[in-house]
Design an enzyme around this catalytic site. Structure first.
Site, PDB file in Angstrom:
ATOM      1  N   HIS A  70       0.156   3.286  -8.128  1.00 43.95           N
ATOM      2  CA  HIS A  70      -0.576   2.796  -9.291  1.00 43.95           C
ATOM      3  C   HIS A  70      -0.531   3.828 -10.400  1.00 43.95           C
ATOM      4  O   HIS A  70      -0.180   4.986 -10.188  1.00 43.95           O
ATOM      5  CB  HIS A  70      -2.041   2.505  -8.936  1.00 43.95           C
ATOM      6  CG  HIS A  70      -2.858   3.746  -8.735  1.00 43.95           C
ATOM      7  ND1 HIS A  70      -2.732   4.565  -7.625  1.00 43.95           N
ATOM      8  CD2 HIS A  70      -3.823   4.330  -9.507  1.00 43.95           C
ATOM      9  CE1 HIS A  70      -3.565   5.575  -7.715  1.00 43.95           C
ATOM     10  NE2 HIS A  70      -4.237   5.463  -8.846  1.00 43.95           N
ATOM     11  N   HIS A 106       0.814  -1.214   0.000  1.00 46.42           N
ATOM     12  CA  HIS A 106       0.000   0.000   0.000  1.00 46.42           C
ATOM     13  C   HIS A 106       0.850   1.268   0.000  1.00 46.42           C
ATOM     14  O   HIS A 106       0.420   2.304  -0.507  1.00 46.42           O
ATOM     15  CB  HIS A 106      -0.926   0.013   1.223  1.00 46.42           C
ATOM     16  CG  HIS A 106      -1.828   1.210   1.293  1.00 46.42           C
ATOM     17  ND1 HIS A 106      -2.895   1.373   0.440  1.00 46.42           N
ATOM     18  CD2 HIS A 106      -1.799   2.303   2.099  1.00 46.42           C
ATOM     19  CE1 HIS A 106      -3.511   2.509   0.722  1.00 46.42           C
ATOM     20  NE2 HIS A 106      -2.865   3.101   1.715  1.00 46.42           N
TER      21      HIS A 106
END
Length: 383
Positions: free
Chosen positions: A189, A136
């Site tokens: 991302h 994350h």
């Protein structure tokens, strides 16, 4: 080789696992999305701006998209019993999937012919999310070269696949990094947009590239010519490798701006050879690390892959390149687009390209090329 495994999420969206070379076979259970999701919405709307001759996407449904959720509710972390995410697997390497809240799509098709004031149509196209890692926190710069190479393979495969969809005229992989850029997810991302039209920036670049290509009677792309000039000058070079070179452009618009260019003229990432993709994984990580080394805190950026549009008139002269930009002009200052830039498109840069290039050269050791080292400044060029 990178292994691809395609599946469908509960609402029918495609998801593809890109597993690093040598990874174990994927558990069939990681292909099943157990969530109860509502049906996908119809596409938004494209409206034609007759003043500028440009298309504008109207995507009001994106107002409800996820915005900076806490880590335990991240939609692109691996699925856990407490967080059934967009990615069904309990672990993964790289994943690409259709965006649940797309600006374009999910239907594909062509824009209306002969548009004028009042012309509108469905926002055809495709928007995909590329998750670089199951972690994350962190950033692309913290990936190993093997993982970076897997991401490049994903970009290339999706470029080829999306280019083949009906009505798609341009494919654009990119990454927004940092809250200052406006990201809605902290998880590392990127995204890929497949447009049903040629975007204004691509059309402008393509027109100039086409003129140069015609003037040279098809012997040289404009990007090749600029790279040759930057190499000769040397002051704005950042690095030079066997297949790629990076420089701060002569007329940089942003406080931090670097162009990474393949030496061979290719239209897109899908056209790169295996050796070129291997080197790209190394030099791209190098550039991102240099950007982060400039200041005590991570540097926000937009990483934009300029690929040749699919229009034959623009594709022949197209030359793939990366434009890496940041609005950061000092450790505690950002550049905002004010009147001249936002309204007129006339940029004013608060830094000099030569000083930025010098700083980027100074924050990393010499790059290795063909058994020797180079700082990116050709021998005999002025520093």
């Amino acid at each position: 080789m990178t292994r691809l495994t395609s599946t469908r999420l509960a609402d029918g969206r495609e998801l593809i696992y890109f597993d690093d070379p040598g990874s174990p076979e994927r558990d069939p259970g990681s292909l099943v999305d157990h969530r109860d999701l509502p049906p996908r919405a119809d596409p938004g709307e494209l409206r034609y701006d007759a003043l500028s001759g440009e298309w504008v996407a109207v995507a009001a449904h994106r107002q409800s998209r996820t915005h900076l959720p806490p880590a335990d509710q991240c939609p692109i972390c691996p699925t856990t019993p407490a967080n059934p995410s967009e990615i069904p697997a309990p672990d993964y390497d790289v994943v690409v999937f259709e965006n649940r809240f797309p600006s374009l799509g999910p239907a594909v098709g062509s824009t209306p012919d002969a548009p004028a004031w009042g012309t509108s149509g469905p926002a055809f196209g495709r928007c995909e999310v590329v998750s670089f890692t199951p972690k994350h926190t962190g950033s692309f710069a913290e990936l190993g070269e093997t993982r970076a190479r897997t991401v490049i393979e994903a970009w290339a495969q999706r470029t080829e696949a999306l280019s083949a969809l009906p009505g798609v005229r341009q494919v654009f992989p990119f990454e927004n990094r940092g809250a200052e850029i406006g990201v809605t997810l902290h998880h590392p991302h990127g995204q890929i947009y497949a447009y049903p039209y040629v975007t204004p920036r691509a059309a402008s670049l393509g027109a100039e590239a086409g003129k140069h290509f015609d003037d040279s009677r098809g012997r040289e792309s404009l990007t090749s010519s600029i790279l040759k000039a930057e190499l000769q000058d040397g002051r704005r070079m950042v690095l030079e490798a066997e297949h790629f070179s990076a420089y701060v452009p002569f007329a940089a618009r942003w406080p931090l701006e670097v162009h990474l260019v393949p030496h061979r003229q290719v239209p897109d990432l899908a056209a790169l050879t295996g050796a070129e993709r291997d080197e790209l994984a190394h030099v791209y990580l190098d550039l991102l690390k240099r950007l982060d080394a400039l200041y005590p805190t991570p540097t926000p950026y937009i990483s934009a892959w300029h690929q040749a549009p699919l229009d034959p008139a623009l594709r022949e002269s197209g030359h793939l390149h990366l434009q890496l930009t940041s609005p950061r002009r000092a450790a505690d200052k950002l550049k905002y687009l004010a009147g001249s830039e936002a309204a007129m498109g006339a940029f004013i840069n608060d830094t000099t390209p030569e000083s930025v290039a010098a700083r980027l050269r100074s924050v990393a050791g010499a790059s290795t090329r063909a058994g020797k080292t180079t700082t990116g400044i050709p021998e005999g060029a002025s520093a």
